[in-house]
Design a protein around this motif. Structure first.
Motif, PDB file in Angstrom:
ATOM      1  N   SER A 157      -5.343  -6.733  -7.314  1.00 52.08           N
ATOM      2  CA  SER A 157      -5.091  -5.348  -6.735  1.00 52.08           C
ATOM      3  C   SER A 157      -6.398  -4.699  -6.295  1.00 52.08           C
ATOM      4  N   VAL A 199       1.117  -0.299 -11.625  1.00 58.33           N
ATOM      5  CA  VAL A 199       0.763  -1.401 -10.485  1.00 58.33           C
ATOM      6  C   VAL A 199      -0.121  -2.293 -11.212  1.00 58.33           C
ATOM      7  N   VAL A 200      -1.228  -1.940 -11.786  1.00 58.95           N
ATOM      8  CA  VAL A 200      -2.171  -2.987 -12.398  1.00 58.95           C
ATOM      9  C   VAL A 200      -1.335  -4.016 -13.308  1.00 58.95           C
ATOM     10  N   THR A 258       0.774  -6.351 -11.411  1.00 53.62           N
ATOM     11  CA  THR A 258      -0.049  -7.264 -10.678  1.00 53.62           C
ATOM     12  C   THR A 258      -0.449  -8.434 -11.566  1.00 53.62           C
ATOM     13  N   THR A 264      -8.706  -6.817 -10.473  1.00 53.63           N
ATOM     14  CA  THR A 264      -8.739  -5.672  -9.494  1.00 53.63           C
ATOM     15  C   THR A 264     -10.275  -5.576  -9.273  1.00 53.63           C
ATOM     16  N   LYS A 286       0.390   4.083 -11.152  1.00 56.19           N
ATOM     17  CA  LYS A 286      -0.608   3.598 -10.772  1.00 56.19           C
ATOM     18  C   LYS A 286      -1.244   2.560 -11.793  1.00 56.19           C
ATOM     19  N   ASN A 343       0.843  -1.092   0.147  1.00 55.70           N
ATOM     20  CA  ASN A 343       0.013  -0.130   0.059  1.00 55.70           C
ATOM     21  C   ASN A 343       0.812   1.188  -0.103  1.00 55.70           C
ATOM     22  N   SER A 358      -9.317  -5.545   0.782  1.00 57.72           N
ATOM     23  CA  SER A 358      -7.917  -6.291   0.864  1.00 57.72           C
ATOM     24  C   SER A 358      -8.140  -7.374   1.786  1.00 57.72           C
ATOM     25  N   THR A 386       6.641  -1.061  -4.803  1.00 57.14           N
ATOM     26  CA  THR A 386       5.630  -2.324  -5.180  1.00 57.14           C
ATOM     27  C   THR A 386       6.256  -3.476  -5.637  1.00 57.14           C
ATOM     28  N   SER A 397      -3.682  -0.103  -6.071  1.00 57.00           N
ATOM     29  CA  SER A 397      -3.563   0.819  -7.142  1.00 57.00           C
ATOM     30  C   SER A 397      -4.416   1.858  -6.935  1.00 57.00           C
ATOM     31  N   ASN A 430      -2.105  -5.549  -4.213  1.00 59.26           N
ATOM     32  CA  ASN A 430      -1.404  -4.286  -4.273  1.00 59.26           C
ATOM     33  C   ASN A 430      -2.424  -3.000  -4.529  1.00 59.26           C
TER      34      ASN A 430
END
Length: 256
Positions: A186, A166-167, A170, A246, A163, A92, A231, A121, A145, A143
């Motif tokens: 995510s 990050v996706v 993942t 996601t 961000k 995070n 989460s 990350t 995002s 993760n």
């Protein structure tokens, strides 16, 4: 009431000293997890940890700069030394979005944001997955995002890029380690009422009341514990058939 869906699971939460990370660490402890509260802010991180323990939870603090490979490696080592294993992690840690147009973006801030939000990350996943592979019985990684990982925002070139990244990371990790029963997903929060968001509103000269309807079909900002619940589900065995996806916790923002 929080059901003990993480009973005796060892979990790491980065950026856990405030905001969504803090809410996640507290919720995980309530759900029975042994929580590693990981953050660069020593004072606030220890305060959150002490409060979790005072309320009957199990937690300990690790100071970490997630942009440092050595720091992240030591974070996982400290986790295993303390609790004997790792079962899940919520990555995070992030810093405040940038605030310049593309033609004027601050290169030094770009580098700092990328080192925390994106590289941090990636490093966290690297060492978490190494530990999960050693154990050989799988695990779950989340993760964090953002809606900015799916829809662009003006004056946020670095944050939007990070961000989105990050996706993508993942999905790569989910592809590579699904066969080892390591799930990687995510959460993409929308406008969540955290100190980071309040600071951004002040920076851009908006009030919460006038800006919330632009970002939420529910006409309000989300709360940090609402993201923590997403989460929690992804880390728990209740989401055992999910990987590489996601959860959009954004009150319909990306559905407009």
């Amino acid at each position: 009431m929080v059901f003990p869906v993480l009973q005796d699971k060892v979990t790491v939460v980065t950026g856990a000293a405030m905001g969504m990370g803090e809410a996640t660490a507290r919720l995980f402890a309530q759900a029975g997890a042994q929580v590693v509260v990981a953050d660069f802010n020593d004072e606030k991180g220890r305060s959150v940890t002490d409060d979790i323990v005072a309320n009957g939870g199990e937690a300990f603090f690790v100071k970490v700069d997630v942009s440092s490979s050595e720091d992240v490696r030591q974070m996982i080592e400290a986790t295993v030394e303390k609790y004997g294993r790792l079962d899940g992690a919520v990555n995070n840690a992030a810093i405040t979005p940038d605030d310049k147009n593309v033609a004027e973006f601050d290169e030094d801030y770009w580098d700092r944001l990328m080192s925390v939000d994106l590289k941090g990350t990636a490093l966290s996943m690297k060492y978490e997955i190494q530990q999960l592979l050693k154990q050989g019985d799988g695990g779950s990684i989340v993760n964090i995002s953002s809606v900015s990982g799916f829809r662009p925002q003006p004056q946020n070139i670095a944050y939007v890029a990070a961000k989105h990244g990050v996706v993508g990371m993942t999905k790569v990790a989910a592809l590579e380690y699904g066969g080892e029963n390591i799930r990687v997903n995510s959460v993409a929060p929308g406008a969540i009422d955290t100190p980071m968001l309040r600071g951004a509103l002040e920076q851009f000269g908006f009030t919460a009341e006038e800006y919330a309807p632009q970002l939420s079909l529910l006409n309000r900002f989300g709360q940090a514990d609402e993201i923590a619940q997403a989460s929690l589900w992804l880390i728990s065995d209740q989401s055992s058939y999910l990987t590489g996806t996601t959860i959009h916790a954004d009150a319909g923002y990306t559905a407009r």
